[in-house]
Design a protein around this motif. Structure first.
Motif, PDB file in Angstrom:
ATOM      1  N   PHE A 202       0.925  -1.454   0.002  1.00  0.00           N
ATOM      2  CA  PHE A 202       0.008   0.018   0.098  1.00  0.00           C
ATOM      3  C   PHE A 202       0.828   1.233   0.050  1.00  0.00           C
ATOM      4  O   PHE A 202       1.855   1.264   0.645  1.00  0.00           O
ATOM      5  N   PRO A 203       0.474   2.249  -0.879  1.00  0.00           N
ATOM      6  CA  PRO A 203       1.341   3.314  -1.092  1.00  0.00           C
ATOM      7  C   PRO A 203       1.199   4.305   0.366  1.00  0.00           C
ATOM      8  O   PRO A 203       2.019   5.022   0.640  1.00  0.00           O
ATOM      9  N   ALA A 204       0.046   4.726   0.479  1.00  0.00           N
ATOM     10  CA  ALA A 204      -0.355   5.814   1.240  1.00  0.00           C
ATOM     11  C   ALA A 204      -0.323   5.196   2.783  1.00  0.00           C
ATOM     12  O   ALA A 204      -1.108   5.427   3.802  1.00  0.00           O
ATOM     13  N   MET A 205       0.690   4.732   3.120  1.00  0.00           N
ATOM     14  CA  MET A 205       0.817   4.146   4.451  1.00  0.00           C
ATOM     15  C   MET A 205       0.998   5.318   5.573  1.00  0.00           C
ATOM     16  O   MET A 205       0.598   4.988   6.783  1.00  0.00           O
ATOM     17  N   ARG A 206       1.715   6.350   5.222  1.00  0.00           N
ATOM     18  CA  ARG A 206       1.562   7.472   6.105  1.00  0.00           C
ATOM     19  C   ARG A 206       0.433   7.627   6.874  1.00  0.00           C
ATOM     20  O   ARG A 206       0.447   8.229   7.920  1.00  0.00           O
ATOM     21  N   PHE A 207      -0.746   7.664   6.182  1.00  0.00           N
ATOM     22  CA  PHE A 207      -2.067   7.865   6.760  1.00  0.00           C
ATOM     23  C   PHE A 207      -2.500   6.744   7.647  1.00  0.00           C
ATOM     24  O   PHE A 207      -3.406   7.140   8.556  1.00  0.00           O
ATOM     25  N   LEU A 208      -2.021   5.568   7.378  1.00  0.00           N
ATOM     26  CA  LEU A 208      -2.614   4.333   8.381  1.00  0.00           C
ATOM     27  C   LEU A 208      -1.512   4.342   9.770  1.00  0.00           C
ATOM     28  O   LEU A 208      -1.977   4.165  10.618  1.00  0.00           O
ATOM     29  N   LEU A 209      -0.235   4.921   9.250  1.00  0.00           N
ATOM     30  CA  LEU A 209       0.542   4.709  10.555  1.00  0.00           C
ATOM     31  C   LEU A 209       0.467   5.525  11.501  1.00  0.00           C
ATOM     32  O   LEU A 209       0.722   5.345  12.681  1.00  0.00           O
ATOM     33  N   GLN A 210      -0.170   6.537  11.044  1.00  0.00           N
ATOM     34  CA  GLN A 210      -0.351   7.541  12.035  1.00  0.00           C
ATOM     35  C   GLN A 210      -1.020   7.072  13.336  1.00  0.00           C
ATOM     36  O   GLN A 210      -1.266   7.869  14.442  1.00  0.00           O
ATOM     37  N   SER A 211      -2.157   6.250  13.011  1.00  0.00           N
ATOM     38  CA  SER A 211      -2.980   5.707  14.154  1.00  0.00           C
ATOM     39  C   SER A 211      -2.900   4.085  14.626  1.00  0.00           C
ATOM     40  O   SER A 211      -3.933   3.647  14.849  1.00  0.00           O
ATOM     41  N   GLN A 212      -1.493   4.009  14.202  1.00  0.00           N
ATOM     42  CA  GLN A 212      -1.343   2.454  14.311  1.00  0.00           C
ATOM     43  C   GLN A 212      -1.325   1.904  15.796  1.00  0.00           C
ATOM     44  O   GLN A 212      -1.858   1.000  15.980  1.00  0.00           O
TER      45      GLN A 212
ATOM     46  N   ILE B 293      -4.913   1.107  17.324  1.00  0.00           N
ATOM     47  CA  ILE B 293      -5.764   0.094  16.874  1.00  0.00           C
ATOM     48  C   ILE B 293      -5.168  -1.152  17.122  1.00  0.00           C
ATOM     49  O   ILE B 293      -5.727  -2.386  17.297  1.00  0.00           O
ATOM     50  N   SER B 294      -3.689  -1.332  16.813  1.00  0.00           N
ATOM     51  CA  SER B 294      -3.130  -2.493  17.325  1.00  0.00           C
ATOM     52  C   SER B 294      -3.409  -3.166  18.537  1.00  0.00           C
ATOM     53  O   SER B 294      -3.489  -4.374  18.884  1.00  0.00           O
TER      54      SER B 294
ATOM     55  N   LEU C 141       2.927  11.836  -2.258  1.00  0.00           N
ATOM     56  CA  LEU C 141       2.519  11.309  -0.845  1.00  0.00           C
ATOM     57  C   LEU C 141       4.022  11.582  -0.042  1.00  0.00           C
ATOM     58  O   LEU C 141       4.935  10.838  -0.031  1.00  0.00           O
TER      59      LEU C 141
ATOM     60  N   VAL D  10       1.398  -3.406   3.730  1.00  0.00           N
ATOM     61  CA  VAL D  10       2.768  -3.111   3.749  1.00  0.00           C
ATOM     62  C   VAL D  10       3.159  -2.056   2.821  1.00  0.00           C
ATOM     63  O   VAL D  10       2.917  -1.811   1.835  1.00  0.00           O
TER      64      VAL D  10
ATOM     65  N   LEU E 218       5.157   0.636   0.703  1.00  0.00           N
ATOM     66  CA  LEU E 218       6.101   0.426  -0.812  1.00  0.00           C
ATOM     67  C   LEU E 218       7.286   1.040  -0.636  1.00  0.00           C
ATOM     68  O   LEU E 218       8.121   0.765  -1.257  1.00  0.00           O
TER      69      LEU E 218
ATOM     70  N   TYR F 249       1.621  -3.059   8.550  1.00  0.00           N
ATOM     71  CA  TYR F 249       0.574  -2.650   9.736  1.00  0.00           C
ATOM     72  C   TYR F 249      -0.756  -3.440   9.493  1.00  0.00           C
ATOM     73  O   TYR F 249      -1.250  -3.331   8.366  1.00  0.00           O
TER      74      TYR F 249
ATOM     75  N   GLU G 198     -10.692   7.023   9.733  1.00  0.00           N
ATOM     76  CA  GLU G 198      -9.644   7.849  10.252  1.00  0.00           C
ATOM     77  C   GLU G 198      -8.671   8.236   8.766  1.00  0.00           C
ATOM     78  O   GLU G 198      -8.237   9.398   8.798  1.00  0.00           O
TER      79      GLU G 198
END
Lengths: 679, 297
Positions: A35-45, A48-49, B190, B232, B234, B240, B250
Motif C-alpha cells: 500500500f502506498p499511502a501508509m503514512r495515513f495508516l501508520l499515524q493511528s497504528q 488500533i493494534s 505522498l 505493507v 511500498l 501494519y 480515520e
C-alpha cells in the motif's frame, strides 16, 4: 464436579483446543496488500493494534469457553458434595476395601497411586461408615473386619498397605466381599478394588463373575502406564557334569537398557558375571555361564541377579538350589554273574563308572535282593533276572510309584512264563519267545527311533539311526499305556516304557552285554546308557525352587519332633518346631536354610513370574467380566454421592440448564464483541 | 478521429503498443472534440489555406483570394512559440501501485506522453524530468524535431526508485530551469505537503507556471478493503495489520486533509491543481493543461 459421561472429558480438552487451532491456522493468513499511502495508516497504528490484540485474545478465550461449555454440557455434570447433598451422609455404608498387595504393586508409581486413591477413599468416610480392609495376595487377609470407621482404623489401614511378593487372587477376594455384603447387611455396600489389574491374574477362563449383592463396585486402577522392566525369567541348572548354567532374561514394557549385567552367586559369593549389550526390548535374551564349578555331591544355594534398578525389582533375582550333582544311586541285580566280559553287567558298569560320573552303582544278585533292600536307591536295574521274591517286587513297585524307576534287561536267563507272572504289570508288557534273526541274516536287526521327540532319542542318538546290530531278542507284547521308544527295523518293539505312578518302568528286549548284540562296542552305547539312567532318575531332584507362600515339606533326614533352625532370606534366624514337617512362612523370596544336628537343607523361594507381566486389564475389560445388579464404575470420586444413582443426582441437580444459559450468554457476547470495531 | 476515442479508458489505452501511438490517440481524439481551434498565437508563418467556416475569425479571410476566386478562404499559420514546458514526473515506489491493473506510474507516463505530444504539436519546447529522492533523469526542453521521440522513449522505459523526497528534487529542477516556462508536476504527492508547497512556491518565484497533477489509485481514495489485512508500505514504511473498516474513516479523513492542504497551497500560489485517479480518462488532464496554457497566453 463430576460427570456422567466420562467419555466427554477428553473431548472437553479437545474442544478447548479447537479455537486455538483455528486461531493458529488463520492467524498468519491476513491478506497482504502493498500500500502506498501508509503514512495515513501508520499515524493511528498503536491504539488500533493494541485494541486488536486484546480483542483477539478475549475472543479466543470466549470461544474456548464456549466449546468447553458445550463439551461439559454433553458430559452431563453433577456435584457430589457432602454439604450440598447431606442427605446421603445419613445413610450408613459398609465399605470393603480390597487392596491388591501382589508383587507387581511394588513399583513406585503403583504404590504412590494406590496410597493416594486409598487416602481419597478414606477421606470420604465418616463415623457412620463400617469398614472392611482386605489385603489380597495369594490369599485374602482381612486386616480390618467390619469396624466403624475411626482414626485408629484409618491408621491401621495406612500402615498395612505395603505390597508383598505373592500373586493376588482378586477374583476370590471379590467373591468373598460379595458374600459378606449379600448376607443380609442392611447397610449400603460398596466394594473398592484397588489393583493394577495385571492381565496374568485374569486368565480368559475367568469370564463371568456373578455377584449376588447389589453393592456398588468401584474399580480403582493404579497400574503404571509406561513400565520399564527387565526380569530373570528362567534359570536352567546344570543336570550333569559338563552342563552349563543358562538363564533367560526378558525385557518388557518400555524397557530400553543399553547394557545388562547378570551375575551368578553361589553361597553368597559371586561365581560368574556376564554382560549383554543393547538387549532387544520385548524379546528373550539368553545368557550362558560357561565356568560354573560345582563340587560333586554338594548342595549349593545361589541366585542369578540382574544388576539394575527398574520398576519391578523383585524379578531381578532368581534363586535356586543346585543339588543335581548328587550321585544317582543304582541297584543292579545281576542275573548272570561271571568273570570278565561274560558277566551280565560288565559293559554296563564300565559305562557308568567313567570319570566324573555321577552314578553310584551297587551290585547284588536276585537271592540277596530281599535282605539288602532297595531303600535309598533311585533306579533298580534287573539284568537278566529270572525272578525275585514277592516282597522285593512290592518294594520295587512302591519305589516306582514314588518316582523311582526300574529297568529290565532281558537275556537268556529269562523265562517267559515267570516274567509274565511276576513282572508283567510292572513292565507293561508280556514276552513269549526269543527271536533269532541271525540264523537267516548275519547282519542282525537295527534299532530305529519310534518317536523323534523322546528324551532318549534326542539325547542318546541325536535323531540318527543306530548302527548296532541285535542278533537275538525277546518279542515284546506291549500292554495298554506302554510306549515304544525304539523298535527294530522289522517293526517289532525293542525298548519300551511304562509310566507307573510318578516313576517309570523301562524294558529292553535284549541284554546290554555282547552275547546277543554288538551293542556294547557301538558308539551309541555310552550315551544311551547314561541317558537311560538320567531319564530314570527321580524328577524331584530337578525342583530347584518354590514360589512365595508355598508350603515346603522338610526332608526326611530331619527329625520333625525336634527344633529346626531356620535362617530367613533377610538374615533373621529362628529355632522352632515344624509341626507336620512343613514350613509355610515363605512370604519373602530368597534362600531359606534349615539346619539340625549338622544337617542342612537349602530351599529357594522366588516370586511367581506372572507378576512380571507388563500387560494390564482395562477397567472396561474387567467390568465386562463382572455381572451384578449393582452399579460398577471406575471412578472412586463418586463415593461421596453414597449409593444413589448418579443419573438421579444429575437429573435432580440439572446443572445443564445453568450451563446452557451460560453458553447462550457467551455466544451473544462473542457475537457482539466480534463485530465491534474501535472508533 | 471519432469522438468515441475522446474519453478513452486508460485500460484500453494500455493495450495499445507504443507510447507515441498512445499519445497520438489521446491527443487527436481530444483535439477533434474541441469546438474551438486551439491554434492561437502570434505566429505569422503561413501554413495553408482553408475554406471559411462559420465561427472563423473574419480577420483571417484572405481578400486577395476572394478577389481572384470569389470564395472565402482563411489563411492558416504555423504557430510559433517561445514557451518551454517541463514535465516533472515522480518515480517513487509508491507510484508502483495498482488496484485495477494499471499502476499510477503507467497512468502518469501516458499522461506525460500525451502532454508531450500535445505540447510538441503546438510547437512549444518540451522537456522531461524524472525524480525519486533526487533527479533521476533530466531532458532539457527543446523544440527540434525528433525531441519528442527522445521523451517518449524515456517515458517508455521508466523504472521506479525505492524512496521519494519530493521537495528536494523539485527545488533542484527550479534551480536548473532558468527560462520561464511551464512546469507540469505529475506525482502522487505522498510526502510532507508543506515541503511540496514550498517547492511550488520556488517554481512560482522563478516565474514558472505550474500545473500539478495529483495521481491516486481509486483504492487509495475509497479504501475498499475488508477482512483483516496486512498493509505493507511500498517505500519501506513497515507493515501494519488492521481491520479496514476500523481504520477507514480515520484514513480517509487524513487523506482528505492532505489533499485539501495541497489544493489550498496550490490555489494560494496560483497553481493549477488537478486530482486524478487512474480510472479517469486522460482528457481531463489535457483539458486542465490547456486551460492553464490559455491562462499563460
Amino acid at each position: 464436579m463430576h460427570v456422567l459421561n466420562t467419555l466427554f472429558l477428553p473431548l472437553l480438552a479437545g474442544a478447548v483446543l479447537i479455537p486455538v487451532i483455528i486461531h493458529l491456522i488463520w492467524r498468519n493468513k491476513a491478506l497482504r496488500v502493498d500500500f502506498p499511502a501508509m503514512r495515513f495508516l501508520l499515524q493511528s497504528q498503536k491504539p488500533i493494534s493494541r485494541w486488536l490484540r486484546w480483542k483477539q485474545l478475549l475472543l479466543l478465550l470466549l470461544r474456548m469457553l464456549i466449546f468447553a461449555l458445550l463439551a461439559l454440557l454433553f458430559a452431563r455434570p453433577f456435584i457430589a458434595d457432602n454439604k450440598s447433598f447431606g442427605v446421603w451422609e445419613k445413610h450408613a455404608r459398609h465399605v470393603i476395601l480390597l487392596l491388591d498387595v501382589s508383587a507387581s504393586m511394588s513399583s513406585e508409581a503403583s504404590q504412590r497411586k494406590a496410597r493416594s486413591e486409598i487416602e481419597q477413599i478414606l477421606s470420604n468416610l465418616n463415623e457412620e461408615s463400617t469398614v472392611t480392609f482386605v489385603r489380597v495376595g495369594n490369599g485374602s487377609r482381612i486386616i480390618v473386619d467390619e469396624l466403624p470407621f475411626t482414626n485408629g482404623i484409618e491408621r491401621i489401614i495406612r500402615e498395612t498397605m505395603q505390597p508383598g511378593y505373592g500373586v493376588a487372587d482378586l477374583h476370590d477376594a471379590l467373591r468373598q466381599a460379595d458374600n459378606k455384603l449379600s448376607s443380609g447387611d442392611e447397610k449400603r455396600g460398596e466394594i473398592y478394588v484397588v489393583s493394577d489389574f495385571q492381565s496374568s491374574n485374569w486368565p480368559d477362563y475367568v469370564k463371568d463373575i456373578r455377584l449376588q449383592s447389589k453393592a456398588k463396585i468401584v474399580l480403582v486402577p493404579v497400574a503404571e502406564d509406561e513400565l520399564e522392566n527387565a526380569a530373570v525369567e528362567e534359570v536352567s541348572l546344570p543336570q550333569q557334569p559338563g552342563d552349563k548354567l543358562k538363564t533367560r532374561l526378558t525385557l518388557t514394557g518400555h524397557a530400553d537398557f543399553k547394557k545388562l549385567t547378570v551375575d551368578v552367586t553361589l553361597m553368597n559369593r559371586k561365581a560368574a558375571s556376564e554382560s549383554v549389550a543393547n538387549p532387544l526390548p520385548n524379546e528373550n535374551t539368553f545368557v550362558t555361564f560357561e565356568n560354573i564349578n560345582v563340587p560333586l555331591n554338594s548342595q549349593l544355594a545361589g541366585a542369578v541377579n540382574l544388576d539394575l534398578h527398574d520398576d519391578f525389582t523383585f524379578d531381578n533375582h532368581q534363586y535356586f538350589v543346585l543339588n543335581q550333582n548328587r550321585r544317582i544311586r543304582i541297584l543292579a541285580v545281576n542275573g548272570e554273574q561271571m568273570r570278565g566280559t561274560g558277566d551280565e553287567l560288565f559293559y554296563l558298569k564300565s559305562a557308568l563308572n567313567v570319570k566324573s560320573s555321577s552314578f553310584e552303582i551297587v551290585e547284588t544278585n536276585p537271592m540277596q535282593l530281599g535282605s539288602k533292600g532297595i531303600e535309598g536307591f533311585d533306579i533298580i536295574l534287573l539284568a537278566n533276572v529270572r525272578g525275585i521274591d514277592q516282597q522285593s517286587i512290592a518294594q520295587i513297585h512302591k519305589l516306582v510309584e514314588q518316582g523311582g524307576s526300574v529297568v529290565f534287561l532281558l537275556g537268556d536267563k529269562i523265562d517267559a512264563t515267570l516274567f509274565n507272572k511276576f513282572f508283567q504289570e510292572l513292565a507293561g508288557c508280556k514276552i513269549n519267545k526269543t527271536t533269532f534273526p541271525t540264523l537267516d541274516n548275519s547282519n542282525g536287526l537295527h534299532l530305529l527311533a519310534a518317536t523323534r521327540e523322546h528324551f532318549l532319542v534326542e539325547k542318546a542318538t541325536a535323531g540318527e539311526n543306530i548302527s548296532a546290530r541285535i542278533f537275538q531278542s525277546w518279542q515284546l507284547q506291549p500292554e495298554a499305556g506302554a510306549n515304544t521308544i525304539f523298535s527294530f527295523d522289522n517293526g517289532k518293539p525293542a525298548i519300551q516304557e511304562l509310566r507307573v505312578g510318578k516313576g517309570k518302568s523301562l524294558v529292553l528286549s535284549f541284554p546290554l552285554d555282547a552275547e546277543w548284540s554288538d551293542f556294547p562296542v557301538n558308539q551309541v552305547f555310552l550315551p544311551l546308557v547314561h541317558s537311560i539312567m538320567h531319564y530314570c532318575t527321580p524328577q524331584k531332584s530337578s525342583t530347584s525352587y518354590y514360589l512365595t507362600d508355598d508350603v515346603i515339606p522338610i526332608d526326611k533326614g530331619f527329625d520333625v519332633n525336634a527344633n529346626i533352625e531356620i535362617a530367613y532370606p533377610n538374615g533373621r534366624t529362628e529355632d522352632t518346631l515344624l509341626k507336620g514337617g512343613i514350613f509355610d512362612k515363605t512370604q519373602e523370596p530368597g534362600i531359606y536354610t534349615f539346619s539340625q544336628s549338622g544337617k542342612k537343607m537349602y530351599v529357594a523361594v522366588n516370586v511367581d513370574r506372572r507378576e512380571s507381566d507388563s500387560h494390564f486389564e482395562t477397567t472396561e475389560n474387567f467390568q465386562s467380566r463382572l455381572s451384578t445388579d449393582g452399579e460398577i464404575t471406575n471412578n472412586s470420586q463418586i463415593l461421596r454421592a453414597g449409593n444413589f444413582s448418579l443419573l438421579e443426582i444429575e437429573q435432580q441437580q440439572k446443572l445443564w440448564r445453568i450451563l446452557l444459559i451460560l453458553l447462550i450468554m457467551f455466544i451473544l457476547v462473542e457475537t457482539i464483541f466480534a463485530n465491534r470495531v474501535p472508533r | 478521429m471519432s469522438n468515441v476515442l475522446r474519453f478513452i479508458d486508460p485500460k484500453i489505452l494500455a493495450s495499445i503498443s507504443g507510447m507515441e501511438l498512445r499519445a497520438k490517440t489521446v491527443v487527436e481524439g481530444f483535439l477533434s472534440g474541441l469546438h474551438k481551434s486551439p491554434y492561437k498565437g502570434f505566429s505569422v508563418e503561413f501554413a495553408e489555406y482553408r475554406q471559411y467556416t462559420p465561427g472563423d475569425d473574419p480577420r483571417h479571410i484572405d481578400w486577395k483570394v476572394f478577389g481572384r476566386f470569389d470564395r472565402y478562404y482563411v489563411k492558416e499559420f504555423e504557430e510559433e512559440t517561445n514557451l518551454n514546458c517541463h514535465i516533472v514526473l515522480d518515480l517513487s515506489n509508491s507510484m508502483n501501485f495498482a488496484s485495477n491493473g494499471m499502476t499510477k506510474l503507467e497512468y502518469a507516463s501516458y499522461l506525460a506522453a500525451s502532454l508531450a505530444y500535445l505540447i510538441s504539436r503546438q510547437r512549444d519546447g518540451i522537456g522531461l524530468v524524472t525524480f525519486g529522492d533526487k533527479i533521476v533523469h533530466h531532458i532539457p526542453a527543446q523544440v527540434r524535431s525528433g525531441h519528442l521521440q527522445t521523451i517518449l522513449l524515456e517515458l517508455s522505459n521508466l523504472k521506479t526508485v525505492p524512496r521519494t523526497d519530493i521537495g528536494l528534487p523539485l527545488h533542484q529542477v527550479a534551480d536548473a530551469v532558468n527560462k520561464k516556462g511551464m512546469i507540469v508536476l505529475i506525482s502522487d504527492l505522498l510526502d510532507d505537503p508543506e515541503k511540496i508547497i514550498h517547492a511550488i512556491q520556488h517554481f512560482r518565484f522563478r516565474g514558472h507556471e505550474v500545473i500539478v497533477f495529483n495521481i491516486f489509485d481509486a483504492a487509495e481514495i475509497t479504501f475498499p478493503y475488508h477482512n483483516t489485512i496486512k498493509f505493507v508500505g511500498l517505500e519501506g514504511e513497515g507493515e501494519y495489520t488492521a481491520i479496514p473498516h476500523s481504520v477507514r474513516d480515520e484514513y480517509l479523513a487524513r487523506l482528505k486533509n492532505h489533499i485539501a492542504f495541497l489544493e489550498k497551497g496550490c490555489g494560494s500560489n496560483r497553481t493549477s491543481f488537478s486530482l486524478l485517479d487512474t480510472s479517469k480518462p486522460l482528457d481531463f488532464a489535457l483539458q486542465a493543461y490547456l486551460a492553464a496554457r490559455a491562462g499563460k497566453m
